[in-house]
Scaffold this motif. Structure first.
Motif, short mmCIF file in Angstrom:
data_model
loop_
_atom_site.label_atom_id
_atom_site.label_comp_id
_atom_site.label_asym_id
_atom_site.label_seq_id
_atom_site.Cartn_x
_atom_site.Cartn_y
_atom_site.Cartn_z
N THR A 40 34.32 -5.43 2.25
CA THR A 40 33.39 -4.99 3.29
C THR A 40 32.08 -4.47 2.73
O THR A 40 31.17 -4.14 3.49
CB THR A 40 34.03 -3.90 4.17
N GLY A 41 32.00 -4.36 1.41
CA GLY A 41 30.78 -3.86 0.79
C GLY A 41 30.70 -2.35 0.68
O GLY A 41 29.69 -1.81 0.23
N VAL A 42 31.77 -1.65 1.06
CA VAL A 42 31.78 -0.19 0.94
C VAL A 42 31.88 0.23 -0.52
O VAL A 42 31.18 1.12 -0.98
CB VAL A 42 32.93 0.41 1.77
N GLU A 43 32.78 -0.39 -1.26
CA GLU A 43 32.88 -0.18 -2.70
C GLU A 43 32.21 -1.35 -3.41
O GLU A 43 32.45 -2.52 -3.06
CB GLU A 43 34.35 -0.08 -3.13
N ARG A 44 31.40 -1.03 -4.43
CA ARG A 44 30.66 -2.07 -5.15
C ARG A 44 30.73 -1.81 -6.66
O ARG A 44 29.71 -1.57 -7.30
CB ARG A 44 29.22 -2.14 -4.67
N PRO A 45 31.91 -1.83 -7.24
CA PRO A 45 32.03 -1.54 -8.67
C PRO A 45 31.42 -2.65 -9.52
O PRO A 45 31.45 -3.83 -9.16
CB PRO A 45 33.54 -1.46 -8.88
N GLY A 120 37.06 4.36 10.81
CA GLY A 120 36.37 3.11 11.09
C GLY A 120 34.89 3.14 10.76
O GLY A 120 34.31 2.13 10.37
N TYR A 121 34.27 4.30 10.89
CA TYR A 121 32.85 4.41 10.59
C TYR A 121 32.60 4.29 9.08
O TYR A 121 31.62 3.68 8.66
CB TYR A 121 32.29 5.73 11.11
N PHE A 122 33.49 4.84 8.29
CA PHE A 122 33.37 4.72 6.83
C PHE A 122 33.48 3.26 6.41
O PHE A 122 32.79 2.81 5.49
CB PHE A 122 34.47 5.55 6.16
N ALA A 123 34.36 2.51 7.06
CA ALA A 123 34.63 1.13 6.66
C ALA A 123 33.56 0.15 7.14
O ALA A 123 33.62 -1.03 6.79
CB ALA A 123 35.99 0.70 7.18
N ASP A 124 32.60 0.62 7.92
CA ASP A 124 31.56 -0.25 8.48
C ASP A 124 30.20 0.13 7.91
O ASP A 124 29.59 1.10 8.35
CB ASP A 124 31.55 -0.12 10.00
N PRO A 125 29.69 -0.63 6.94
CA PRO A 125 28.40 -0.28 6.32
C PRO A 125 27.23 -0.25 7.29
O PRO A 125 26.17 0.30 6.96
CB PRO A 125 28.21 -1.38 5.26
N GLN A 127 27.23 1.41 9.99
CA GLN A 127 27.26 2.71 10.64
C GLN A 127 26.90 3.82 9.65
O GLN A 127 27.16 3.69 8.45
CB GLN A 127 28.66 2.99 11.18
N PRO A 128 26.30 4.92 10.14
CA PRO A 128 26.11 6.06 9.24
C PRO A 128 27.45 6.69 8.90
O PRO A 128 28.42 6.61 9.66
CB PRO A 128 25.24 7.02 10.08
N CYS A 129 27.53 7.33 7.75
CA CYS A 129 28.77 8.02 7.33
C CYS A 129 28.44 8.89 6.13
O CYS A 129 27.96 8.39 5.10
CB CYS A 129 29.85 7.01 6.96
N ASN A 130 28.69 10.18 6.25
CA ASN A 130 28.39 11.11 5.17
C ASN A 130 29.23 10.87 3.92
O ASN A 130 28.83 11.23 2.83
CB ASN A 130 28.59 12.55 5.64
N LYS A 131 30.42 10.27 4.10
CA LYS A 131 31.24 9.98 2.93
C LYS A 131 30.65 8.81 2.14
O LYS A 131 30.76 8.77 0.92
CB LYS A 131 32.67 9.63 3.35
N ARG A 132 30.08 7.87 2.85
CA ARG A 132 29.53 6.68 2.20
C ARG A 132 28.08 6.88 1.79
O ARG A 132 27.68 6.48 0.69
CB ARG A 132 29.67 5.49 3.17
N VAL A 133 27.30 7.50 2.66
CA VAL A 133 25.89 7.79 2.39
C VAL A 133 25.65 9.25 2.73
O VAL A 133 25.39 9.59 3.90
CB VAL A 133 24.94 6.88 3.20
N PRO A 134 25.77 10.17 1.76
CA PRO A 134 25.62 11.60 2.05
C PRO A 134 24.32 11.89 2.79
O PRO A 134 23.25 11.39 2.43
CB PRO A 134 25.63 12.24 0.65
N GLY A 135 24.46 12.69 3.86
CA GLY A 135 23.30 13.08 4.64
C GLY A 135 22.98 12.17 5.81
O GLY A 135 22.08 12.46 6.60
#
Length: 333
Positions: A40-45, A120-125, A127-135
């Motif tokens: 989903t592009g949430v993790e990009r190692p 679900g919000y974390f898993a959807d790039p 959407q905003p999400c403080n865990k994925r994009v702080p702030g």
């Protein structure tokens, strides 16, 4: 999916050296969470370090009567191990309640601990999400949150930790072992997961570049009389909307020892220490169990659509402890 490098390792020092040298690397065990997030592009190692062949796949008795579980033990092997089933049945039940048989065959114990606290919000790039994009904000607070946290959350994040296994480990005071380039260390599970606070993107207290090598369960005779109960919205392939790991020792109608932990109520497995305190030494009755649950859940801060979890957890505490009370009293006779 972003292009990434891949390396398989066969010894712990080699794995730790590779991880320490590349801050954009990720460890790959079963991949049941990481690979999904990569898709989903949430993790990009930039690199995956495959640790599946490390010699960490054994379950062994400890000198004090506990168990040490290697980090690459699969969830299936953990649930099937005779000593786990005998000494810590709630742990075996918790593992079997999670995911599907196919996923349990792949998922590792170390990876289970490190799966992301998410919604679900974390898993959807998109959407905003403080865990994925702080702030960036937490849309769940005013959006879809029926399965979100009622304990220990903050205005920054209300997601819940999805692990079933972790709930049972929390009840039994598990200790996590790890290795880094600076040496080895240990973290009690109670300190392993960080409070949400203002930094929900920081989930564990592991130092940078750490490789989990195993989990130790200390001796706990009460754990032999334990149960894990999971409530979910469908019979399988679903995260909990509320769960409990409980162990109870009753003699002559009084609680001699009790362990309680909740799942699906917080960003980490929730040890119900206030409920344990209320129960210790008191009567093993439905009224006492309900009072203990109420004491623990007094701190709950429900959102408009997840307040049902307070009632659900209260009922789970009463039902599971009543069942255990009857079993332990019968065994003592």
């Amino acid at each position: 999916m972003r292009e990434f490098g891949y390396e398989r390792v066969y010894d712990v020092p080699g794995a730790v050296a590779l991880l320490g040298a590349d801050p954009d690397a990720r460890l790959l065990g079963g991949g049941t969470n990481l690979v999904d997030l990569m898709k989903t592009g949430v993790e990009r190692p930039a690199r995956l370090i495959d640790v599946r062949d490390l010699p960490l796949d054994r379950i062994e008795a400890t000198q004090d009567g506990g168990l040490h579980i290697g980090a690459t033990v699969t969830n299936s092997d953990l649930a099937a191990h005779p000593e786990v089933r005998r000494r810590y049945p709630a742990l075996a039940q918790a593992v079997l309640a999670g995911a599907s048989g196919q996923l349990r065959n792949m998922a590792t114990v170390g990876g289970n601990l490190l799966q992301r606290t998410r919604c679900g919000y974390f898993a959807d790039p998109a959407q905003p999400c403080n865990k994925r994009v702080p702030g960036s904000g937490c849309p769940a607070i005013k959006g879809e949150h029926h399965n979100h946290a009622i304990l220990g959350a903050s205005e920054q994040c209300v997601a819940v930790h999805p692990s079933d296994m972790g709930v049972a480990l929390a009840a039994f005071d598990a200790v996590v072992s790890y290795e880094t380039t600076d040496g080895s260390g240990e973290l009690p599970l109670a300190a392993f997961y960080l409070p949400v606070g203002d930094t929900p993107h920081l989930e564990t207290a592991l130092p940078p570049g750490a490789l989990i090598t195993g989990i130790t369960l200390p001796s706990a005779p009460v754990a032999a009389h334990s149960r894990y109960r999971k409530v979910r919205e469908r019979a399988s392939y679903a995260f909990a909307i509320g769960s409990i790991a409980a162990a109870l020792d009753v003699r002559d109608g009084l609680v001699r020892d009790v362990r309680l932990a909740f799942g699906a109520v917080a960003s980490r497995p929730w040890r119900a220490r206030e409920a344990e305190r209320v129960l210790a030494g008191g009567p093993a009755s439905a009224d006492a169990f309900a009072a203990a649950a109420d004491a623990e859940l007094a701190a709950a801060e429900a959102l408009p659509h997840n307040g049902y979890k307070v009632t659900l957890l209260r009922n789970l505490v009463v039902a599971v402890l009543t069942e255990l009370s009857e079993l332990t009293e019968e065994a003592a006779r």
